[in-house]
Design an enzyme around this catalytic site. Structure first.
Site, short mmCIF file in Angstrom:
data_model
loop_
_atom_site.label_atom_id
_atom_site.label_comp_id
_atom_site.label_asym_id
_atom_site.label_seq_id
_atom_site.Cartn_x
_atom_site.Cartn_y
_atom_site.Cartn_z
N HIS A 58 -56.88 52.08 -38.66
CA HIS A 58 -56.27 50.77 -38.44
C HIS A 58 -57.35 49.71 -38.63
O HIS A 58 -58.54 49.98 -38.51
CB HIS A 58 -55.70 50.67 -37.03
CG HIS A 58 -54.49 51.52 -36.81
ND1 HIS A 58 -53.60 51.28 -35.78
CD2 HIS A 58 -54.00 52.60 -37.47
CE1 HIS A 58 -52.62 52.17 -35.82
NE2 HIS A 58 -52.85 52.98 -36.84
N GLU A 60 -58.47 47.23 -36.88
CA GLU A 60 -59.40 47.02 -35.77
C GLU A 60 -60.43 48.15 -35.69
O GLU A 60 -61.62 47.90 -35.47
CB GLU A 60 -58.65 46.93 -34.43
CG GLU A 60 -57.69 45.76 -34.34
CD GLU A 60 -56.26 46.09 -34.76
OE1 GLU A 60 -55.35 45.40 -34.31
OE2 GLU A 60 -56.06 47.04 -35.57
N CYS A 88 -52.30 47.88 -31.35
CA CYS A 88 -51.50 49.01 -30.90
C CYS A 88 -52.24 49.70 -29.74
O CYS A 88 -53.40 49.38 -29.46
CB CYS A 88 -51.27 49.98 -32.05
SG CYS A 88 -52.73 50.98 -32.47
N CYS A 91 -55.71 51.14 -30.82
CA CYS A 91 -56.69 50.08 -31.06
C CYS A 91 -57.08 49.38 -29.77
O CYS A 91 -58.26 49.05 -29.57
CB CYS A 91 -56.16 49.08 -32.08
SG CYS A 91 -56.01 49.80 -33.73
#
Length: 161
Positions: A58, A60, A88, A91
């Site tokens: 992801h 991040e 999410c 993250c």
């Protein structure tokens, strides 16, 4: 005060541009992030899940990994993370482990859900008892694993985090 707000807007626009760039390059979903320290971008990332076959890639996480490498540290002391979408659960966990000073986000998790990136089931799974989770989760060999925890507890040269 306006200069302060303008700075945050500029960095958020960079995170949004990371999302746009990654999506255009077919690297993954429409998510981007930048990490700033002392007013300078030290890391940037976009979602790379589908291009790397890595469900943890992801935006991040990509940015946190890059920033930590550049800083030669496992925590983001004095850093600010800008992300194009509310993090999410994965993250968010990584962000808390990395310990930046602040997080700014643009879209909400509800905005993400509206384009089929819905993390609500993960939030529900975290709260669910082990025997009710969708992925079977079984505890095994706790006593043996506790021996390792005890060794860590007594280790004199550990690096705490």
């Amino acid at each position: 005060m306006k200069e302060h707000a303008d700075k945050h807007i500029r960095f958020m626009r960079l995170a949004i541009e990371q999302a746009r760039k990654g999506m255009a390059n077919k690297e993954g979903g429409p998510f981007g992030a930048v990490i700033v320290k002392n007013g300078a971008v030290i890391a940037a990332g976009n979602n790379r899940v589908t291009s790397t076959n890595d469900p943890t890639a992801h935006a991040e996480i990509v940015a946190i990994r890059e920033a930590c490498q550049k800083l030669n540290a496992f925590q983001l002391d004095g850093c600010v993370l800008y992300t194009s979408c509310e993090p999410c659960p994965m993250c968010l966990g990584a962000i808390y482990w990395a310990r930046p000073e602040r997080v700014f986000f643009a879209c909400t998790r509800h905005d993400a859900a509206s384009i089929n990136f819905d993390d609500n089931f993960i939030y529900a799974e975290i709260a669910a008892p082990l025997d009710r989770r969708r992925i079977e989760t079984v505890q095994l060999l706790r006593e043996e694993a506790l021996e390792v925890f005890e060794a860590w507890k007594n280790k004199s040269d550990k690096v705490p985090y």
